[in-house]
Design a protein around this motif. Structure first.
Motif, PDB file in Angstrom:
ATOM      1  N   GLY A   1       0.358  -0.198   6.237  1.00  0.00           N
ATOM      2  CA  GLY A   1       0.628  -0.039   4.800  1.00  0.00           C
ATOM      3  C   GLY A   1       1.831  -0.795   4.264  1.00  0.00           C
ATOM      4  O   GLY A   1       1.765  -1.357   3.168  1.00  0.00           O
ATOM      5  N   PRO A   2       2.959  -0.864   5.004  1.00  0.00           N
ATOM      6  CA  PRO A   2       4.133  -1.538   4.443  1.00  0.00           C
ATOM      7  C   PRO A   2       3.928  -3.027   4.150  1.00  0.00           C
ATOM      8  O   PRO A   2       4.655  -3.600   3.336  1.00  0.00           O
ATOM      9  CB  PRO A   2       5.203  -1.335   5.525  1.00  0.00           C
ATOM     10  CG  PRO A   2       4.782  -0.075   6.231  1.00  0.00           C
ATOM     11  CD  PRO A   2       3.278  -0.130   6.247  1.00  0.00           C
TER      12      PRO A   2
ATOM     13  N   PRO B   1      -5.138   6.146   4.608  1.00  0.00           N
ATOM     14  CA  PRO B   1      -4.155   7.217   4.821  1.00  0.00           C
ATOM     15  C   PRO B   1      -4.525   8.510   4.100  1.00  0.00           C
ATOM     16  O   PRO B   1      -4.256   9.605   4.597  1.00  0.00           O
ATOM     17  CB  PRO B   1      -2.846   6.629   4.256  1.00  0.00           C
ATOM     18  CG  PRO B   1      -3.040   5.168   4.278  1.00  0.00           C
ATOM     19  CD  PRO B   1      -4.509   4.925   4.088  1.00  0.00           C
TER      20      PRO B   1
ATOM     21  N   CYS C   1       0.214   2.416  11.053  1.00  0.00           N
ATOM     22  CA  CYS C   1      -0.371   2.063   9.759  1.00  0.00           C
ATOM     23  C   CYS C   1       0.252   0.747   9.301  1.00  0.00           C
ATOM     24  O   CYS C   1       1.459   0.553   9.429  1.00  0.00           O
ATOM     25  CB  CYS C   1      -0.033   3.188   8.779  1.00  0.00           C
ATOM     26  SG  CYS C   1      -0.585   2.880   7.086  1.00  0.00           S
TER      27      CYS C   1
ATOM     28  N   CYS D   1       2.831  10.674   5.351  1.00  0.00           N
ATOM     29  CA  CYS D   1       2.731   9.406   6.077  1.00  0.00           C
ATOM     30  C   CYS D   1       2.136   9.640   7.472  1.00  0.00           C
ATOM     31  O   CYS D   1       2.553  10.558   8.187  1.00  0.00           O
ATOM     32  CB  CYS D   1       4.116   8.769   6.202  1.00  0.00           C
ATOM     33  SG  CYS D   1       4.065   7.201   7.072  1.00  0.00           S
ATOM     34  N   VAL D   2       1.177   8.807   7.855  1.00  0.00           N
ATOM     35  CA  VAL D   2       0.530   9.007   9.165  1.00  0.00           C
ATOM     36  C   VAL D   2       1.493   8.763  10.326  1.00  0.00           C
ATOM     37  O   VAL D   2       1.251   9.239  11.431  1.00  0.00           O
ATOM     38  CB  VAL D   2      -0.743   8.135   9.330  1.00  0.00           C
ATOM     39  CG1 VAL D   2      -1.774   8.447   8.264  1.00  0.00           C
ATOM     40  CG2 VAL D   2      -0.414   6.652   9.384  1.00  0.00           C
ATOM     41  N   TYR D   3       2.592   8.032  10.080  1.00  0.00           N
ATOM     42  CA  TYR D   3       3.585   7.831  11.146  1.00  0.00           C
ATOM     43  C   TYR D   3       4.204   9.163  11.581  1.00  0.00           C
ATOM     44  O   TYR D   3       4.668   9.292  12.701  1.00  0.00           O
ATOM     45  CB  TYR D   3       4.678   6.855  10.694  1.00  0.00           C
ATOM     46  CG  TYR D   3       4.275   5.401  10.879  1.00  0.00           C
ATOM     47  CD1 TYR D   3       4.333   4.800  12.135  1.00  0.00           C
ATOM     48  CD2 TYR D   3       3.833   4.636   9.800  1.00  0.00           C
ATOM     49  CE1 TYR D   3       3.961   3.475  12.319  1.00  0.00           C
ATOM     50  CE2 TYR D   3       3.459   3.315   9.968  1.00  0.00           C
ATOM     51  CZ  TYR D   3       3.525   2.738  11.231  1.00  0.00           C
ATOM     52  OH  TYR D   3       3.150   1.429  11.415  1.00  0.00           O
TER      53      TYR D   3
ATOM     54  N   CYS E   1       0.259   4.947  -1.703  1.00  0.00           N
ATOM     55  CA  CYS E   1       0.141   6.105  -0.818  1.00  0.00           C
ATOM     56  C   CYS E   1       1.142   7.188  -1.228  1.00  0.00           C
ATOM     57  O   CYS E   1       0.817   8.376  -1.276  1.00  0.00           O
ATOM     58  CB  CYS E   1       0.402   5.621   0.609  1.00  0.00           C
ATOM     59  SG  CYS E   1       0.011   6.806   1.881  1.00  0.00           S
ATOM     60  N   LYS E   2       2.362   6.758  -1.578  1.00  0.00           N
ATOM     61  CA  LYS E   2       3.402   7.714  -1.996  1.00  0.00           C
ATOM     62  C   LYS E   2       3.014   8.372  -3.309  1.00  0.00           C
ATOM     63  O   LYS E   2       3.218   9.566  -3.508  1.00  0.00           O
ATOM     64  CB  LYS E   2       4.756   7.009  -2.153  1.00  0.00           C
ATOM     65  CG  LYS E   2       5.340   6.517  -0.854  1.00  0.00           C
ATOM     66  CD  LYS E   2       5.735   7.670   0.032  1.00  0.00           C
ATOM     67  CE  LYS E   2       6.272   7.201   1.364  1.00  0.00           C
ATOM     68  NZ  LYS E   2       6.213   8.242   2.384  1.00  0.00           N
TER      69      LYS E   2
ATOM     70  N   LEU F   1       0.821  -1.220   0.000  1.00  0.00           N
ATOM     71  CA  LEU F   1       0.000   0.000   0.000  1.00  0.00           C
ATOM     72  C   LEU F   1       0.856   1.270   0.000  1.00  0.00           C
ATOM     73  O   LEU F   1       0.455   2.291  -0.557  1.00  0.00           O
ATOM     74  CB  LEU F   1      -0.903  -0.026   1.242  1.00  0.00           C
ATOM     75  CG  LEU F   1      -1.965   1.054   1.299  1.00  0.00           C
ATOM     76  CD1 LEU F   1      -3.139   0.664   0.425  1.00  0.00           C
ATOM     77  CD2 LEU F   1      -2.421   1.292   2.718  1.00  0.00           C
ATOM     78  N   CYS F   2       2.022   1.219   0.644  1.00  0.00           N
ATOM     79  CA  CYS F   2       2.867   2.425   0.720  1.00  0.00           C
ATOM     80  C   CYS F   2       3.168   2.970  -0.674  1.00  0.00           C
ATOM     81  O   CYS F   2       3.246   4.193  -0.859  1.00  0.00           O
ATOM     82  CB  CYS F   2       4.180   2.117   1.439  1.00  0.00           C
ATOM     83  SG  CYS F   2       3.969   1.853   3.196  1.00  0.00           S
TER      84      CYS F   2
HETATM   85  S1  SF4 Z   1       2.939   3.659   6.285  1.00  0.00           S
HETATM   86 FE1  SF4 Z   1       0.821   4.105   5.729  1.00  0.00          FE
HETATM   87  S2  SF4 Z   1       0.647   6.342   5.694  1.00  0.00           S
HETATM   88 FE2  SF4 Z   1       2.839   5.806   5.650  1.00  0.00          FE
HETATM   89  S3  SF4 Z   1       3.385   5.733   3.482  1.00  0.00           S
HETATM   90 FE3  SF4 Z   1       2.822   3.649   4.053  1.00  0.00          FE
HETATM   91  S4  SF4 Z   1       0.630   3.502   3.599  1.00  0.00           S
HETATM   92 FE4  SF4 Z   1       1.140   5.676   3.629  1.00  0.00          FE
END
Ligand code: SF4
Ligand code: SF4
Ligand code: SF4
Length: 251
Positions: A185-186, A197, A183, A175-177, A168-169, A164-165
């Motif tokens: 996402g990784p 996100p 999250c 990044c919500v972190y 998202c990028k 997902l990252c």
């Molecule tokens: S960790 Fe979540 S918010 Fe951060 S880049 Fe990945 S998917 Fe996006």
């Protein structure tokens, strides 16, 4: 497949939210209703046609009795498509697989536990061959429409195996972190357009994991952001229990 393939929708243990998403998607794409003939769809019609080439199955297999019904659908259908995370992975129903089955049955059914033949919720692929999957809880509307279009073109729906990252990028989300949130996402399969996100929430992993998740690194990142191990395990359990248990078994 015939020019106007016959399609049926079936539900097993589920909240029926994926079927609702199908109804919603078809309202925006009525042209697909001319391209296929829906012969069975309990949530939308009363007919129960038994002649179909494409079977969309929502829900997990959670009773021994479900297995015969799944095999009968498989025998009839040319293509079986798992619709949503319950069917794909066991989904949220599988949370209970971390607990002793008898304890769960007694908690839910009390002294009537023996009346119900429930067992450990599992993906439908544990019982029958699945030709393609539309992941998510619920499914993504766009992915469903794309999957049906592909099937009509004689192509199998395909979900790229990427985290997902990446999605998202590409959306240039922050990044919500960086906002002290967590999250998944990784390790989560992309395809939902990183919707959580994008709207400021961490991903809960509802689409299931990519094929090569680095679980230890994921846990370490969450620890570094203040989560206790118990909370991390709970987060990973919501949608990923069966996948996590399979990884643990594989060592
Ligand atoms: S960790 Fe979540 S918010 Fe951060 S880049 Fe990945 S998917 Fe996006
Ligand atoms: S995947 Fe989610 S929305 Fe779909 S049936 Fe299961 S619980 Fe409901
Ligand atoms: S961002 Fe994560 S939790 Fe949200 S829909 Fe996508 S996969 Fe599911």
């Amino acid at each position: 497949m015939s020019a106007r393939p016959k399609v049926a929708f079936f539900d097993f243990t589920s909240c029926e939210g994926c079927q609702l998403t199908v109804v919603d998607s078809l309202q925006d794409h009525p042209e697909l209703l001319d391209a296929v003939e829906i012969v069975q769809f309990r949530e939308a019609m009363t007919e129960k046609g038994q002649d179909y080439q494409i079977a969309f199955i929502e829900g997990s297999c959670s009773r021994p009795g479900d297995e015969d019904r799944l095999r009968a659908i498989r025998e009839q259908a040319t293509y079986v498509i798992a619709l949503g995370t319950c069917a794909h992975l066991g989904g949220i129903n599988a949370i209970r697989n971390r607990m002793p089955l008898q304890d769960v049955r007694e908690y839910v059914y009390g002294d009537k536990a023996e009346w119900f033949d429930t067992y450990e919720p599992r993906a439908i692929s544990a019982v029958v061959k699945v030709d393609a999957t539309i992941p998510g809880c619920p499914i993504d509307r766009g992915e469903f429409i794309k999957a049906v279009t592909h099937l009509l073109q004689g192509r199998m729906p395909h979900i790229p195996d990427q985290p997902l990252c990446m999605e998202c990028k590409l959306k240039e989300n922050v990044c919500v972190y960086t906002r002290s949130m967590v999250c998944l996402g990784p390790i989560t399969l992309a395809g939902c357009d990183a919707i959580c996100p994008t709207y400021g929430d961490g991903c809960e992993g509802c689409r299931g994991m990519i094929s090569n998740p680095n679980i230890e690194a994921m846990k370490q990142v969450m620890r570094e952001h203040g989560m206790a191990d118990e909370a991390i395990d709970s987060k990973l359990a919501m949608f990923l229990t069966n996948q996590m248990m399979a990884l643990e078994e594989a060592g």
